[in-house]
Design an enzyme around this catalytic site. Structure first.
Site, PDB file in Angstrom:
ATOM      1  N   GLY A  19      -7.892   4.127   7.102  1.00 36.67           N
ATOM      2  CA  GLY A  19      -7.234   3.263   6.294  1.00 36.67           C
ATOM      3  C   GLY A  19      -6.878   2.057   6.856  1.00 36.67           C
ATOM      4  CB  CYS A  23      14.923   6.422  14.247  1.00 24.64           C
ATOM      5  SG  CYS A  23      16.071   5.613  13.472  1.00 24.64           S
TER       6      CYS A  23
END
Length: 397
Positions: free
Chosen positions: A73, A327
């Site tokens: 992709g 994170c």
């Protein structure tokens, strides 16, 4: 006996189905010829690629000669955006995309801005949807490309792609969609929906990693991304990943064989999971559109806790999920998608994405609904802010 593993991160990747693996294996061993050669085992490889190309084309309503195989992709997105930008630079230098795209699109657009292109980043509403009127207003006589994802990878929201593509077509502007999350979940017909370029990746639909495709409508002016040999009709150089391409074709054929039946089963489990979480855990809110969303996507924000801590505790219980926070990639910034929908930073950090797939069962849903409320409760018990806020009877949501 090992710990029970419940995989609910299908938007990140999927397992490769046995039928797909079985189709691939001969092209690692018996049929290993280079398709650019002229002897018989090479012709076997070329025929396998032609078959896979036809399988992808059929799934998209395209012609086989409009399908080009890539490494996935990200490459497809890069090629579509850079290729159109460079090939049409004399006509204009303006590109339109959205604030919630995958980084393969956003970072490509940022790169092109350094190259002298101008990029408009359309806003989204609180559900993550683009207003077609905003696209209409943003198009200028310098606009050469619109790139808007079909379905968001984080919150699952579906964009009104046919309507958006029709606006681009009216203004004679190329329309590209990153459909990596949509293939196998949404029926797509690139001709009927006025899509000029479409990106997909095999590992999101129970195929192998490292292979994908780019649909390029015949007549679209596009520059090559990878130069070298004459593979992929001289548009994408490099010896073909034959086994991967075969796997991509087999996977997309399986994934699009019965989209309605697949969605009915997955959506039923998703709704039970989504409603169960919202009914049993206070100070929680659904992210994304309530109905116009991927059938297997559940994205919920929980106040007063960090998504990373939640993931670690769920992992201890054998539940594989992801967070709306970035994170895990080393960043302290919350999800750009959630922020674009107007979600406050502190709530964005407490987001959880559970994405269901073919291997999930009703028993998996039962287990998550049993474990997740306990995990959230334990984490909140350690939060001074939660203790103070609930004592005062307040909430951020």
């Amino acid at each position: 006996m090992g710990k029970r593993i419940i995989y609910m991160d299908h938007s990140a990747t999927t397992y490769t189905k046995e039928k797909v693996v079985d189709a691939m294996i001969p092209y690692f061993t018996r049929h290993f010829g280079n398709p650019s050669s002229i002897y018989s085992i090479a012709r076997e490889s070329k025929q396998a690629i032609d078959t896979a190309r036809a399988q992808v084309a059929t799934a998209l309503g395209a012609n086989p000669d409009e399908i080009y195989f890539t490494s996935g992709g990200s490459e497809s997105d890069n090629w579509a955006i850079k290729g159109v930008a460079y090939a049409n630079r004399k006509r204009g230098n303006h590109i339109i995309t959205t604030t919630i795209e995958h980084h393969a699109v956003l970072h490509t657009c940022r790169f092109l801005e350094k190259e002298g292109f101008t990029v408009t980043y359309l806003p989204v509403d609180r559900y993550g949807r683009v207003d077609p009127a905003d696209l209409e207003k943003a198009i200028t006589d310098k606009t050469i490309l619109v790139s808007i994802m079909y379905a968001n990878n984080e919150i699952g929201t579906l964009e009104p792609i046919p309507e958006l593509a029709a606006i681009a077509q009216k203004h004679k502007v190329y329309f590209h969609t990153d459909a990596v999350q949509a293939i196998g979940n949404i029926p797509i017909d690139v001709k009927a929906q006025n899509i000029d370029l479409l990106s997909l990746s095999a590992h999101k639909l129970y195929g192998p990693k490292g292979v994908g495709a780019l649909y390029i409508r015949n007549g679209v002016r596009i520059e090559n991304l990878i130069h070298g040999g004459g593979q992929e009709r001289k548009k994408r150089a490099g010896t073909e990943n034959i086994a991967g391409i075969v796997g991509c074709g087999a996977a997309i054929e399986l994934a699009t064989a019965d989209i309605a039946g697949h969605n009915a089963r997955i959506r039923s489990m998703r709704n039970r999971l989504m409603e169960g979480i919202l009914d049993t855990i206070p100070h929680a809110r659904l992210n994304g559109h309530p109905t116009e969303r991927l059938p297997g996507n559940v994205n919920i924000s929980f106040e007063f806790i960090e998504g990373e801590s939640m993931l670690l505790w769920l992992d201890d219980e054998g539940i594989c999920a992801s967070t709306g926070s970035a994170c895990t990639s080393g960043s302290l910034e919350p999800s750009h998608v959630l922020l674009a929908t107007g979600l406050p930073v502190e709530i964005s950090h407490g987001s959880l994405r559970l994405t269901l797939g073919d291997a999930n069962t009703e028993e998996d849903i039962d287990f998550v609904l049993e474990v997740l409320p306990k995990v959230v409760s334990r984490l909140r018990d350690m939060s001074p802010l939660y203790q103070k806020t609930t004592k005062d009877g307040g909430s951020h949501v």
